[in-house]
Design a protein around this motif. Sequence first.
Motif, mmCIF file in Angstrom:
data_model
loop_
_atom_site.group_PDB
_atom_site.id
_atom_site.type_symbol
_atom_site.label_atom_id
_atom_site.label_comp_id
_atom_site.label_asym_id
_atom_site.label_seq_id
_atom_site.Cartn_x
_atom_site.Cartn_y
_atom_site.Cartn_z
ATOM 1 N N ALA A 143 13.902 -53.883 -34.807
ATOM 2 C CA ALA A 143 14.755 -53.184 -35.779
ATOM 3 C C ALA A 143 15.790 -52.294 -35.098
ATOM 4 O O ALA A 143 16.840 -51.991 -35.674
ATOM 5 N N ASP A 144 15.524 -51.864 -33.869
ATOM 6 C CA ASP A 144 16.450 -50.987 -33.145
ATOM 7 C C ASP A 144 17.446 -51.759 -32.281
ATOM 8 O O ASP A 144 18.265 -51.148 -31.581
ATOM 9 N N ALA A 145 17.386 -53.082 -32.318
ATOM 10 C CA ALA A 145 18.218 -53.892 -31.425
ATOM 11 C C ALA A 145 19.704 -53.777 -31.759
ATOM 12 O O ALA A 145 20.092 -53.743 -32.934
ATOM 13 N N VAL A 146 20.527 -53.708 -30.706
ATOM 14 C CA VAL A 146 21.980 -53.760 -30.875
ATOM 15 C C VAL A 146 22.411 -55.193 -31.140
ATOM 16 O O VAL A 146 23.320 -55.459 -31.906
ATOM 17 N N LYS A 147 21.714 -56.133 -30.499
ATOM 18 C CA LYS A 147 21.971 -57.549 -30.760
ATOM 19 C C LYS A 147 20.723 -58.366 -30.462
ATOM 20 O O LYS A 147 19.855 -57.938 -29.700
ATOM 21 N N ILE A 148 20.674 -59.531 -31.093
ATOM 22 C CA ILE A 148 19.570 -60.458 -30.887
ATOM 23 C C ILE A 148 20.170 -61.774 -30.438
ATOM 24 O O ILE A 148 21.061 -62.333 -31.097
ATOM 25 N N ILE A 149 19.680 -62.280 -29.308
ATOM 26 C CA ILE A 149 20.246 -63.521 -28.763
ATOM 27 C C ILE A 149 19.237 -64.655 -28.870
ATOM 28 O O ILE A 149 18.020 -64.433 -28.881
ATOM 29 N N ASP A 150 19.745 -65.863 -28.971
ATOM 30 C CA ASP A 150 18.905 -67.065 -28.948
ATOM 31 C C ASP A 150 18.642 -67.402 -27.473
ATOM 32 O O ASP A 150 19.575 -67.701 -26.736
ATOM 33 N N PRO A 151 17.382 -67.367 -27.018
ATOM 34 C CA PRO A 151 17.107 -67.562 -25.592
ATOM 35 C C PRO A 151 17.436 -68.965 -25.078
ATOM 36 O O PRO A 151 17.549 -69.167 -23.871
ATOM 37 N N ARG A 152 17.617 -69.914 -25.985
ATOM 38 C CA ARG A 152 17.908 -71.288 -25.571
ATOM 39 C C ARG A 152 19.397 -71.634 -25.624
ATOM 40 O O ARG A 152 19.803 -72.682 -25.161
ATOM 41 N N VAL A 163 9.522 -68.551 -29.224
ATOM 42 C CA VAL A 163 10.448 -67.420 -29.325
ATOM 43 C C VAL A 163 11.810 -67.895 -29.844
ATOM 44 O O VAL A 163 12.419 -68.803 -29.269
ATOM 45 N N THR A 164 12.265 -67.285 -30.916
ATOM 46 C CA THR A 164 13.546 -67.661 -31.527
ATOM 47 C C THR A 164 14.650 -66.649 -31.246
ATOM 48 O O THR A 164 15.831 -66.974 -31.373
ATOM 49 N N GLY A 165 14.291 -65.426 -30.878
ATOM 50 C CA GLY A 165 15.308 -64.420 -30.612
ATOM 51 C C GLY A 165 14.798 -63.331 -29.684
ATOM 52 O O GLY A 165 13.622 -62.947 -29.747
ATOM 53 N N ILE A 166 15.688 -62.851 -28.795
ATOM 54 C CA ILE A 166 15.360 -61.739 -27.897
ATOM 55 C C ILE A 166 16.181 -60.535 -28.327
ATOM 56 O O ILE A 166 17.417 -60.615 -28.409
ATOM 57 N N ALA A 167 15.501 -59.432 -28.610
ATOM 58 C CA ALA A 167 16.173 -58.207 -29.068
ATOM 59 C C ALA A 167 16.610 -57.369 -27.861
ATOM 60 O O ALA A 167 15.804 -57.085 -26.969
ATOM 61 N N LEU A 168 17.893 -57.003 -27.833
ATOM 62 C CA LEU A 168 18.447 -56.225 -26.726
ATOM 63 C C LEU A 168 18.956 -54.869 -27.212
ATOM 64 O O LEU A 168 19.449 -54.740 -28.347
ATOM 65 N N ASP A 169 18.859 -53.847 -26.338
ATOM 66 C CA ASP A 169 19.430 -52.540 -26.669
ATOM 67 C C ASP A 169 20.861 -52.453 -26.158
ATOM 68 O O ASP A 169 21.438 -53.454 -25.704
ATOM 69 N N LYS A 170 21.446 -51.251 -26.193
ATOM 70 C CA LYS A 170 22.847 -51.090 -25.797
ATOM 71 C C LYS A 170 23.086 -51.370 -24.318
ATOM 72 O O LYS A 170 24.209 -51.647 -23.900
ATOM 73 N N ASP A 171 22.017 -51.320 -23.518
ATOM 74 C CA ASP A 171 22.123 -51.611 -22.089
ATOM 75 C C ASP A 171 21.739 -53.049 -21.766
ATOM 76 O O ASP A 171 21.536 -53.401 -20.600
ATOM 77 N N ASP A 172 21.612 -53.878 -22.802
ATOM 78 C CA ASP A 172 21.215 -55.288 -22.666
ATOM 79 C C ASP A 172 19.811 -55.457 -22.092
ATOM 80 O O ASP A 172 19.495 -56.485 -21.481
ATOM 81 N N ILE A 202 15.689 -55.883 -22.759
ATOM 82 C CA ILE A 202 14.841 -56.445 -23.814
ATOM 83 C C ILE A 202 13.938 -55.368 -24.400
ATOM 84 O O ILE A 202 13.235 -54.658 -23.671
ATOM 85 N N ILE A 203 13.944 -55.253 -25.728
ATOM 86 C CA ILE A 203 13.083 -54.276 -26.401
ATOM 87 C C ILE A 203 12.169 -54.947 -27.434
ATOM 88 O O ILE A 203 11.395 -54.275 -28.119
ATOM 89 N N GLY A 204 12.261 -56.263 -27.541
ATOM 90 C CA GLY A 204 11.393 -56.976 -28.478
ATOM 91 C C GLY A 204 11.801 -58.433 -28.582
ATOM 92 O O GLY A 204 12.758 -58.873 -27.928
ATOM 93 N N TYR A 205 11.078 -59.166 -29.408
ATOM 94 C CA TYR A 205 11.419 -60.577 -29.606
ATOM 95 C C TYR A 205 10.931 -61.058 -30.964
ATOM 96 O O TYR A 205 10.018 -60.483 -31.564
ATOM 97 N N GLN A 206 11.589 -62.093 -31.444
ATOM 98 C CA GLN A 206 11.204 -62.747 -32.686
ATOM 99 C C GLN A 206 10.585 -64.102 -32.340
ATOM 100 O O GLN A 206 10.943 -64.720 -31.350
ATOM 101 N N PHE A 207 9.662 -64.559 -33.191
ATOM 102 C CA PHE A 207 8.992 -65.821 -32.888
ATOM 103 C C PHE A 207 8.587 -66.534 -34.168
ATOM 104 O O PHE A 207 8.591 -65.958 -35.264
#
Length: 230
Positions: A219-228, A172-181, A183-188
Amino acid sequence: MIYSHEVEKMCTVAQGVAHGAAPIPEEAKWVQAKDVADISGLTHGVGWCAPQQGACKLTLNVKEGIIQEALVETIGCSGMTHSAAMASEILPGRTVLEALNTDLVCDAINTAMRELFLQIVYGRSQSAFSEDGLPIGAGLEDLGKGLRSQVGTMYGTLKKGPRYLEMAEGYVTGIALDKDDQIIGYQFVSLGKMTDFIKKGDDPNTAWEKAKGQYGRVADAVKIIDPRQE
């Protein structure tokens, strides 16, 4: 054979009931298993070591008592990987009874062998009702095209919440978050695919891009964070 004095003095009484062993299902046949050679089937089992710091998933394909195929997957302890390497060399060619009494180095692998033995000699195998069982190579198919174990690694704290680190799809390279922080998806990145691309001549950056994927509403994420890192 040595008998006690008390047994020697007993009179003989006939054993009238002799129905033999109860039949168990093996590869679409009902078998009265009396010898090791009567045992066939493919099955999976999980074992753990005494301190429970690691676990092993073991897959065996047994034909007429002889282990023809072994898949050894371990997690949680670095030393287990070396033990698994030895077990993959030791197990094929042995009877299930020999394997049960063989030092497979790691206690988790030994425990997994015990659990598989119990399943297979009682007819609880995955191939119990499959005609002629499963072919040699069926265990390898559990790993998929990338020939990697299905691994999930997640971490979470009360203060900072969950972190997805590895899914069955890959690293997993990124965790997709909505406006309430939330998780709504992830990148890998599929490391197995990436390695294959590099072996075929792609440079690492190109292979990295080609092996990328995503799941959920990224695609709907407000931000994507690096989980590491975040």
